[in-house]
Design a protein around this motif. Structure first.
Motif, PDB file in Angstrom:
ATOM      1  N   LEU A  27       0.844  -1.080   0.053  1.00  7.98           N
ATOM      2  CA  LEU A  27       0.033  -0.101   0.027  1.00  7.98           C
ATOM      3  C   LEU A  27       0.696   1.212   0.104  1.00  7.98           C
ATOM      4  CD1 LEU A  27      -2.913  -1.300   2.607  1.00  7.98           C
ATOM      5  CD2 LEU A  27      -2.868  -1.210   0.108  1.00  7.98           C
ATOM      6  N   GLY A  28       2.150   1.173   0.639  1.00  7.28           N
ATOM      7  CA  GLY A  28       2.778   2.344   0.674  1.00  7.28           C
ATOM      8  C   GLY A  28       3.501   2.646  -0.494  1.00  7.28           C
ATOM      9  N   ARG A  29       3.421   1.664  -1.767  1.00  8.39           N
ATOM     10  CA  ARG A  29       4.089   2.057  -2.878  1.00  8.39           C
ATOM     11  C   ARG A  29       3.149   2.240  -4.161  1.00  8.39           C
ATOM     12  NH1 ARG A  29       9.232   1.058  -3.569  1.00  8.39           N
ATOM     13  NH2 ARG A  29       9.264   0.454  -5.760  1.00  8.39           N
ATOM     14  N   LEU A  30       1.749   2.488  -3.690  1.00  2.00           N
ATOM     15  CA  LEU A  30       0.824   2.694  -4.544  1.00  2.00           C
ATOM     16  C   LEU A  30       1.056   4.167  -5.486  1.00  2.00           C
ATOM     17  CD1 LEU A  30      -2.674   1.245  -3.453  1.00  2.00           C
ATOM     18  CD2 LEU A  30      -1.418   0.697  -5.630  1.00  2.00           C
ATOM     19  N   PRO A  31       1.086   4.251  -6.709  1.00  2.00           N
ATOM     20  CA  PRO A  31       1.468   5.503  -7.124  1.00  2.00           C
ATOM     21  C   PRO A  31       0.368   6.638  -6.960  1.00  2.00           C
ATOM     22  CG  PRO A  31       1.841   3.900  -8.818  1.00  2.00           C
ATOM     23  CD  PRO A  31       1.075   3.155  -7.695  1.00  2.00           C
ATOM     24  N   ASP A  92       5.385  -5.212  -7.627  1.00  2.80           N
ATOM     25  CA  ASP A  92       5.729  -3.992  -7.060  1.00  2.80           C
ATOM     26  C   ASP A  92       4.468  -2.814  -7.856  1.00  2.80           C
ATOM     27  OD1 ASP A  92       6.577  -1.455  -6.372  1.00  2.80           O
ATOM     28  OD2 ASP A  92       8.419  -1.496  -7.153  1.00  2.80           O
ATOM     29  N   PRO A  93       3.795  -2.628  -6.935  1.00  5.63           N
ATOM     30  CA  PRO A  93       2.631  -1.485  -7.327  1.00  5.63           C
ATOM     31  C   PRO A  93       3.287  -0.276  -8.215  1.00  5.63           C
ATOM     32  CG  PRO A  93       2.312  -1.838  -5.067  1.00  5.63           C
ATOM     33  CD  PRO A  93       3.495  -2.524  -5.419  1.00  5.63           C
ATOM     34  N   GLN A  94       4.357   0.069  -8.018  1.00  6.71           N
ATOM     35  CA  GLN A  94       5.244   1.177  -8.792  1.00  6.71           C
ATOM     36  C   GLN A  94       5.241   0.930 -10.318  1.00  6.71           C
ATOM     37  OE1 GLN A  94       6.841   4.196  -7.939  1.00  6.71           O
ATOM     38  NE2 GLN A  94       5.598   4.064  -6.147  1.00  6.71           N
ATOM     39  N   GLN A  95       5.110  -0.427 -10.622  1.00  4.66           N
ATOM     40  CA  GLN A  95       4.946  -0.970 -12.008  1.00  4.66           C
ATOM     41  C   GLN A  95       3.659  -0.815 -12.703  1.00  4.66           C
ATOM     42  OE1 GLN A  95       7.072  -4.512 -12.312  1.00  4.66           O
ATOM     43  NE2 GLN A  95       9.130  -3.499 -12.332  1.00  4.66           N
ATOM     44  N   LEU A  96       2.751  -0.380 -11.916  1.00  2.00           N
ATOM     45  CA  LEU A  96       1.375  -0.123 -12.664  1.00  2.00           C
ATOM     46  C   LEU A  96       1.216   0.729 -13.526  1.00  2.00           C
ATOM     47  CD1 LEU A  96      -1.039  -0.552  -9.361  1.00  2.00           C
ATOM     48  CD2 LEU A  96      -0.901  -2.109 -11.199  1.00  2.00           C
ATOM     49  N   PRO A  97       1.930   2.114 -13.685  1.00  2.00           N
ATOM     50  CA  PRO A  97       1.598   2.924 -14.677  1.00  2.00           C
ATOM     51  C   PRO A  97       2.182   2.415 -15.880  1.00  2.00           C
ATOM     52  CG  PRO A  97       2.586   4.180 -12.582  1.00  2.00           C
ATOM     53  CD  PRO A  97       2.469   2.834 -12.449  1.00  2.00           C
ATOM     54  N   THR A  98       3.352   1.612 -15.956  1.00  2.00           N
ATOM     55  CA  THR A  98       3.840   0.882 -17.040  1.00  2.00           C
ATOM     56  C   THR A  98       2.927   0.016 -17.573  1.00  2.00           C
ATOM     57  OG1 THR A  98       6.101   1.327 -16.403  1.00  2.00           O
ATOM     58  CG2 THR A  98       5.777  -0.435 -17.999  1.00  2.00           C
ATOM     59  N   LEU A  99       2.223  -0.876 -16.554  1.00  2.00           N
ATOM     60  CA  LEU A  99       1.189  -1.868 -17.129  1.00  2.00           C
ATOM     61  C   LEU A  99       0.035  -1.207 -17.889  1.00  2.00           C
ATOM     62  CD1 LEU A  99       0.615  -4.959 -16.650  1.00  2.00           C
ATOM     63  CD2 LEU A  99      -0.758  -4.170 -14.914  1.00  2.00           C
ATOM     64  N   LEU A 100      -0.383   0.171 -17.328  1.00  2.00           N
ATOM     65  CA  LEU A 100      -1.674   0.503 -17.861  1.00  2.00           C
ATOM     66  C   LEU A 100      -1.232   1.555 -19.069  1.00  2.00           C
ATOM     67  CD1 LEU A 100      -2.624  -0.374 -14.785  1.00  2.00           C
ATOM     68  CD2 LEU A 100      -4.047   1.670 -15.174  1.00  2.00           C
ATOM     69  N   ALA A 101      -0.008   1.744 -19.367  1.00  2.00           N
ATOM     70  CA  ALA A 101       0.215   2.605 -20.622  1.00  2.00           C
ATOM     71  C   ALA A 101      -0.526   2.240 -21.845  1.00  2.00           C
ATOM     72  CB  ALA A 101       1.781   2.687 -20.545  1.00  2.00           C
ATOM     73  N   PRO A 102      -0.306   0.799 -22.245  1.00  2.00           N
ATOM     74  CA  PRO A 102      -1.159   0.547 -23.455  1.00  2.00           C
ATOM     75  C   PRO A 102      -2.623   0.661 -23.353  1.00  2.00           C
ATOM     76  CG  PRO A 102       0.518  -1.212 -22.785  1.00  2.00           C
ATOM     77  CD  PRO A 102       0.243  -0.226 -21.713  1.00  2.00           C
ATOM     78  N   LEU A 103      -3.043   0.611 -22.152  1.00  2.00           N
ATOM     79  CA  LEU A 103      -4.587   1.010 -22.089  1.00  2.00           C
ATOM     80  C   LEU A 103      -4.811   2.335 -22.442  1.00  2.00           C
ATOM     81  CD1 LEU A 103      -5.537  -1.225 -18.911  1.00  2.00           C
ATOM     82  CD2 LEU A 103      -5.798  -1.806 -21.346  1.00  2.00           C
ATOM     83  N   ARG A 104      -4.025   3.195 -21.816  1.00  2.00           N
ATOM     84  CA  ARG A 104      -4.342   4.630 -21.756  1.00  2.00           C
ATOM     85  C   ARG A 104      -4.154   5.186 -23.196  1.00  2.00           C
ATOM     86  NH1 ARG A 104      -5.028   6.723 -16.895  1.00  2.00           N
ATOM     87  NH2 ARG A 104      -3.647   5.798 -15.068  1.00  2.00           N
TER      88      ARG A 104
END
Length: 223
Positions: A27-31, A92-104
Motif C-alpha cells: 500500500l505504501g508503494r501505490l502511485p 511492485d505497485p510502482q510498475q502499475l503505470p507501465t502496465l496501464l500505459a497501453p490501455l491509456r
C-alpha cells in the motif's frame, strides 16, 4: 494517448488472505491516482484492520477463492480503469503505470503482467514449470502470444464486467484471457518484476497447491 484515459484514475483490486506482513509495503508503494481495494477473503491476522489504517478501502468477499475475491473487488470498483495484483509483495505497485500505459494509449484492451523473476527464490520450480505449461495451453487455445498468465493485469472496468467471468477459484486469470480473446480484445503481455513474497503462500506454495491451481486453469481451458 486517449484524452479520456490519459489522467483517468485506476482502482487496484488486491485479493487478500492473511497478508498482514506484506500490506504496509504494498500500500505504501501505490502511485498517485491508484486507489487500493483490499478484498479480504477470510483473513485472521488483522489484514483488514491494517489495510483500513493505511487508507485502503476494504471489501469483504464471503465466498472463498481467488476468483471470488477478484470478482468482489471488480464489483466494488468505480474507476474507469481497474488493475488486479497480489497483495503479498511479490509484485511492485510502482510498475502499475507501465502496465496501464497501453490501455491509456488505446493500443490494448487487456494487459497481462508477464513475471520476470528477480531471483530463483521468487518462485518454486514446481510453479515455474506449471506456469510454462499453462501459458502454452493458453497460446494454443487463444492464439494470443503470452508467455505467462500472471496475477497482475489491467483493463477497462465496464468491458471487463461485461465479459461475464464465472470462475471463482484459481482459473480466474486464465478465464479472463480466454474470454477477452474470444471477444476480439487486443491482449498484450507486459513484463513485470516478480519478487519473493512476504509470508506463506496459501494457494501455490506447495506442489499440491500448484497442482490445484493448474487443475482449475485446465478446467477453464477445457470448457
Amino acid at each position: 494517448m486517449s484524452e479520456d484515459l490519459a489522467g483517468a484514475p485506476c482502482d487496484v483490486v488486491l485479493p487478500c488472505l492473511d497478508e498482514a506482513e506484506a500490506l504496509p509495503w504494498v500500500l505504501g508503494r501505490l502511485p498517485e491516482g491508484y486507489r487500493a481495494l483490499v478484498v479480504d477473503n477470510g483473513s485472521r491476522d488483522g489484514s483488514p484492520e491494517i489495510a483500513t489504517r493505511l487508507g485502503a478501502t476494504v471489501v469483504r468477499a464471503s465466498q472463498r477463492g481467488y476468483g471470488a475475491a477478484c470478482h468482489a473487488g471488480l464489483l466494488a470498483a468505480t474507476a474507469p480503469l481497474v488493475a488486479v495484483m497480489d497483495a503479498d509483495a511479490s509484485l511492485d505497485p510502482q510498475q502499475l503505470p507501465t502496465l496501464l500505459a497501453p490501455l491509456r494509449a488505446g493500443t490494448a484492451d487487456l494487459v497481462v503482467g508477464a513475471r520476470r523473476l528477480v531471483s530463483r527464490d521468487a518462485q518454486p520450480w514446481s510453479l515455474r514449470l506449471a506456469n510454462v505449461e499453462v501459458a502454452r495451453r493458453v497460446r494454443r487455445r487463444t492464439g494470443v502470444d503470452l508467455r505467462d498468465v500472471g496475477p497482475m493485469r489491467a483493463a477497462l472496468r465496464l468491458p471487463l464486467l461485461a465479459l461475464g467471468l464465472e470462475d471463482r477459484r484459481s482459473g480466474y486469470p486464465v478465464e479472463t484471457v480466454v474470454r477477452a480473446a474470444d471477444a476480439g480484445w487486443r491482449v498484450l503481455g507486459q513484463e513485470v518484476d516478480y519478487l519473493p513474497r512476504r509470508g506463506r503462500s496459501k494457494v501455490t506454495g506447495t506442489p499440491l497447491g500448484a497442482w490445484r491451481a493448474v487443475r482449475d486453469m485446465s478446467a477453464v481451458l477445457a470448457r
